[in-house]
Each structure stands twice: as C-alpha cells, then as structure tokens.
Design an enzyme around this catalytic site. Structure first.
Site, short mmCIF file in Angstrom:
data_model
loop_
_atom_site.label_atom_id
_atom_site.label_comp_id
_atom_site.label_asym_id
_atom_site.label_seq_id
_atom_site.Cartn_x
_atom_site.Cartn_y
_atom_site.Cartn_z
N GLY A 74 -6.11 0.39 7.19
CA GLY A 74 -6.68 -0.83 5.75
C GLY A 74 -5.58 -1.95 5.81
N THR A 75 -4.40 -1.79 6.18
CA THR A 75 -3.49 -2.97 6.41
C THR A 75 -4.03 -3.91 7.39
OG1 THR A 75 -1.70 -1.71 5.47
CG2 THR A 75 -1.05 -3.69 6.58
N GLN A 182 -9.87 2.63 -1.20
CA GLN A 182 -10.22 3.80 -2.29
C GLN A 182 -11.36 4.16 -2.48
OE1 GLN A 182 -7.48 5.51 -3.44
NE2 GLN A 182 -5.93 4.64 -2.48
N SER A 202 -10.20 2.83 5.47
CA SER A 202 -8.99 3.45 6.29
C SER A 202 -9.26 4.91 6.12
CB SER A 202 -7.75 3.20 5.64
OG SER A 202 -6.63 3.81 5.88
N HIS A 204 -7.48 7.54 6.70
CA HIS A 204 -6.60 8.70 5.95
C HIS A 204 -6.78 8.77 4.60
CE1 HIS A 204 -3.03 6.45 4.28
NE2 HIS A 204 -3.40 5.48 4.92
N THR A 240 -6.49 -1.44 23.84
CA THR A 240 -7.12 -0.15 24.27
C THR A 240 -7.21 0.73 22.81
OG1 THR A 240 -5.90 -0.35 26.37
CG2 THR A 240 -6.99 1.88 25.56
N CYS A 328 8.68 2.45 -5.51
CA CYS A 328 9.58 3.14 -4.93
C CYS A 328 9.74 3.16 -3.40
CB CYS A 328 9.60 4.61 -5.23
SG CYS A 328 7.87 5.14 -5.12
C1 LIG Z 1 -3.81 2.84 1.45
C2 LIG Z 1 -4.50 1.42 1.20
C3 LIG Z 1 -4.28 0.38 1.99
C4 LIG Z 1 -3.59 0.55 3.18
O1 LIG Z 1 -4.34 1.16 4.22
P1 LIG Z 1 -3.48 1.82 5.51
O2 LIG Z 1 -4.57 2.59 6.19
O3 LIG Z 1 -2.66 2.95 4.81
O4 LIG Z 1 -2.65 0.74 5.93
C5 LIG Z 1 -4.95 -0.67 1.84
N1 LIG Z 1 -5.61 -0.91 0.43
C6 LIG Z 1 -5.81 0.08 -0.32
C7 LIG Z 1 -6.50 -0.17 -1.86
C8 LIG Z 1 -5.04 1.28 0.00
O5 LIG Z 1 -5.09 2.21 -0.94
#
Ligand SMILES: *Cc1c(COP(=O)(O)O)cnc(C)c1O
Length: 398
Positions: A74-75, A182, A202, A204, A240, A328
């Site tokens: 996601g990042t 989300q 993302s 995970h 890759t 945190c």
């Molecule tokens: C978790 C999250 C991200 C980041 O995704 P990653 O795969 O952990 O880098 C970005 N935006 C939102 C809203 C998220 O909840």
C-alpha cells in the site's frame, strides 16, 4: 501460564494469511522459481501465474488487467500514485487536494511534494470524519491536477462519499486517486462506476501476504515511473516480480470479494454487539467516527480519564491485540491526527482504543474482550488522579 486465551482484534493493522492463500503460494517459493522475464518454460509459468493474478485483481475492482500494476504494498502504491502523477502533470498545474485524515503513506508523501514545490490543500472533515464535497468543490483551482481521498479510514473506519468525489473530479477533468487499502474486501468497489482513476490496495489487509500490493492506473492516465530499472510490469514498475506474493494477492482478493457480503454482514453484527455493550456498560465512553458509514469491523472509542497506552498494556497482558490513537509506532505520544481532525481534545484522543474485528472473531471473543476491557478501564480509572478529581467535583454538586 498454560493456554492463556488470546484474541486478535487488530485486523486494520494486518490480517493472518489465509491457509488457502499460503497453499497457493508455496510452489512459487520452491520448484516454480523461474524468473518471469526469462524465456524458457519454467519462466513462462511464473509469467502466467502473474497474469492470472492480475486478472483476479482487475475482476475484483471492475478494471482491465492491463490497468493493474503490482507493487511492494500500500505504501509504495500511494507514493507512486501521488509522486508519479504530480511530476507527470507538473506543466499543467502544481495543486493537489487531499484530506486531513489520510494514512501517513499519503500524508507524508504530500508533505514531501510540498517541499518539491507543489501546493497541497488538506480538506477538513466533519465530526464523523467525512469530507464535505462543498469544501472539495471550492478548493479546486485551475492548477489542480490531482485529488487523493481515502476510501475508508484505517483508524475510525469512516467511509468517504467516494462516488460524489469521483463525479466532481471527472466533471472538472481532475485525476482522482483513492487509498482503498482498508476498503478492499469490506466494501464492493467498481472503479468505473465510481470514476476512480487510480486506486491503491495492499494484500496483507485482506488475508493475503505482507509486502505485496497493487496500483490501478486507468488507461490513458499520465504517470511517471517511481521505481526505475528493468522493463517489468510493462515498463512501468521495475524489479523482478515477487511471484509468490503476487500469486497470494490474487488468491486472497478473489476469495475475499467472492465472500464479501456474507463476511462483512457477519462481522458487522458481531461488531455492533460489542460496540453497544461498550457504550452502554462502560460510562464516560464515546464512539469516534460515523455510526453507520464505517467499516464493518471497526470500533474506535475514547474512554475519559485514562491513557490508551496503559489500556493496551493491560489488554495485551490478557492476550488481547488492539490499537490506540497514539502514534506509538514512532515511539512518540502524539495524539492521532485523525482523532484531532474530528475535533477530539488531546486528552480524549489519548484515551482512545481501536478494536478491529475480522473473519475469525467469534461471540466468545466478544465476551472475553468486553469483560477484560471493563476490568481494565475500571482499574485504570481507580488509579487516575483526573478521575478522582472528577468524582470529587461531582459529589460537591449533588
Ligand atoms: C496499511 C495501510 C497502508 C499501507 O499499506 P502497506 O501495505 O502496509 O504499506 C496505506 N493506507 C492505509 C489506509 C492502510 O491502512
């Protein structure tokens, strides 16, 4: 202590990878190791696996396979969407609009772009965490090149009026990006219907593996490359490919969208039962975010007179995984920018707790979490000078 109970209620932070997804990934770690860019059979099989996953992602959001690009999560998708379009459209204008409650992957990228000479408007939100479309309309200038507003918030769960935002952007000819990390697996999404030009996801966050994600880029959108190197992903994203990760993402998104309605209805019922009990049986408690336009599994509540961090410690001790509204991760105790943006005073923001339910939670988990939470709040309040003060003042008024 033998067999301590443990309950995971932090699904907005990450999810356990689905065992079916793990099974689908395993061959691509071992005997199916071909580099998808090579030309022999072993390599072509990797390539085919990637293209199958791409089709699954496209189907899940109503896109075409050639509009899906795999990333490291996601990042990266958020960074690419913002930086890639900002620099590609620099001659057209330098103004970007976003909201004041974005994930750091958007917020900090916008701050970086400001340092590069772009100008960014951070739209305020109402007390439920929604932007007002009137504010969006009046923020648009001739130089606006991009609007980036998240689909659903990771802390308070509030769902934005995405369809209206998409419509406004399309009418004005401005690109619309949404961080849907989300939302995927929780809310049905069709990028055509919603006029979305770019969308981040993302794996995970929807029971897939970590370190893999995707960016949807509508055909025809001008965007610079962000990761430079080889010609992978049709020359748009070098490196890759993470073949096992991509296969896992594809398997996970297919499963989560197939069962979306049943799962989110079940989770919503469970969430409401726990939430209603917290609000009615623990005094001096408030709900943060929108009552109904929120992610099915999200609870975000503030308990007056206590610190979220201390509450987390007690819950952790009882085997419960949850989150608080303090940043945190950075080791600082800054209250969350999201909770401040919806108008919470810093001390109330500090006493906030996020419980995010998911597929594997049960009524029994609810019972356990509620009992431990009530005990923990009572214990912390009994030690709180603020609470003692409050009781003293109250008794004077009786
Ligand atoms: C978790 C999250 C991200 C980041 O995704 P990653 O795969 O952990 O880098 C970005 N935006 C939102 C809203 C998220 O909840």
């Amino acid at each position: 202590m033998a067999n301590q109970k443990s309950v995971y209620m932090d699904h907005s932070a990450t999810t356990a990878t689905d065992p079916e997804v793990v099974q689908a990934m395993i061959p691509w770690f071992s005997n199916q190791y071909g580099n998808p860019s090579s030309l022999y059979k072993l390599a072509r099989e990797s390539k085919t696996a990637i293209e199958n996953a791409r089709s699954k992602v496209a189907t899940a959001i109503g896109a075409k396979p050639e509009e899906i690009f795999f990333t490291s999560g996601g990042t990266e998708s958020d960074n690419w969407a913002l930086i890639g379009t900002a620099f590609a459209l620099r001659k057209k204008g330098n103004h970007i609009i976003t909201s004041g409650i974005e994930h750091h992957a958007i917020q900090h990228t916008c701050e970086y772009l400001e340092k590069q000479g772009f100008s960014v408007t951070y739209l305020p939100v109402d007390e439920s965490g929604k932007i007002r479309t009137a504010d969006l309309k009046s923020a648009i200038t001739d130089g606006t090149i991009l609007v980036s507003v998240m689909f659903a918030n990771n802390e308070i769960g509030t769902i934005q009026p995405v369809k209206e935002i998409g419509k406004i952007c399309r009418e004005k000819g401005i690109l619309f990006h949404t961080d849907a990390v989300q939302a995927i697996g929780n809310i049905p999404i069709d990028v055509g219907d919603l006029n979305i030009d770019l969308l981040s996801l993302s794996s995970h966050k929807f029971y897939g593996p970590k370190g893999t994600g995707a960016l949807f880029i509508r055909k025809g959108v001008r965007i610079d490359n962000y990761i430079h190197g080889g010609g992978q992903e049709r020359r748009k994203r070098a490196g890759t490919e993470n073949v096992p990760g991509i296969v896992g993402l594809g398997t996970a998104i297919e499963k989560v969208t197939r069962n979306l309605e049943d799962n989110s209805n079940r989770i919503r019922v469970l969430r409401d039962r726990l939430l209603d009990r917290i609000l009615s049986e623990i005094p001096h408690t408030r709900l943060n975010g929108h009552r109904t336009d929120r992610l099915a599994g999200n609870i975000n509540v503030s308990f007056e007179f206590i610190e979220g961090e201390s509450l987390l410690l007690l819950l952790d001790h009882a085997g419960i995984a949850a989150s608080t509204g303090s940043a945190c991760s950075s080791g600082s105790l800054e209250p969350s920018h999201v909770l401040l943006a919806i108008g919470l005073r810093a001390e109330i923001a500090h006493g906030s707790l996020r419980l995010t339910l998911g597929r594997e939670n049960t009524e029994e988990d609810n019972e356990y979490v509620f009992a431990e939470l009530k005990k923990a709040v009572e214990r912390l309040r009994a030690m709180s000078p603020l609470y003692a003060d409050y009781l003293k003042k109250r008794s004077r008024h009786v």
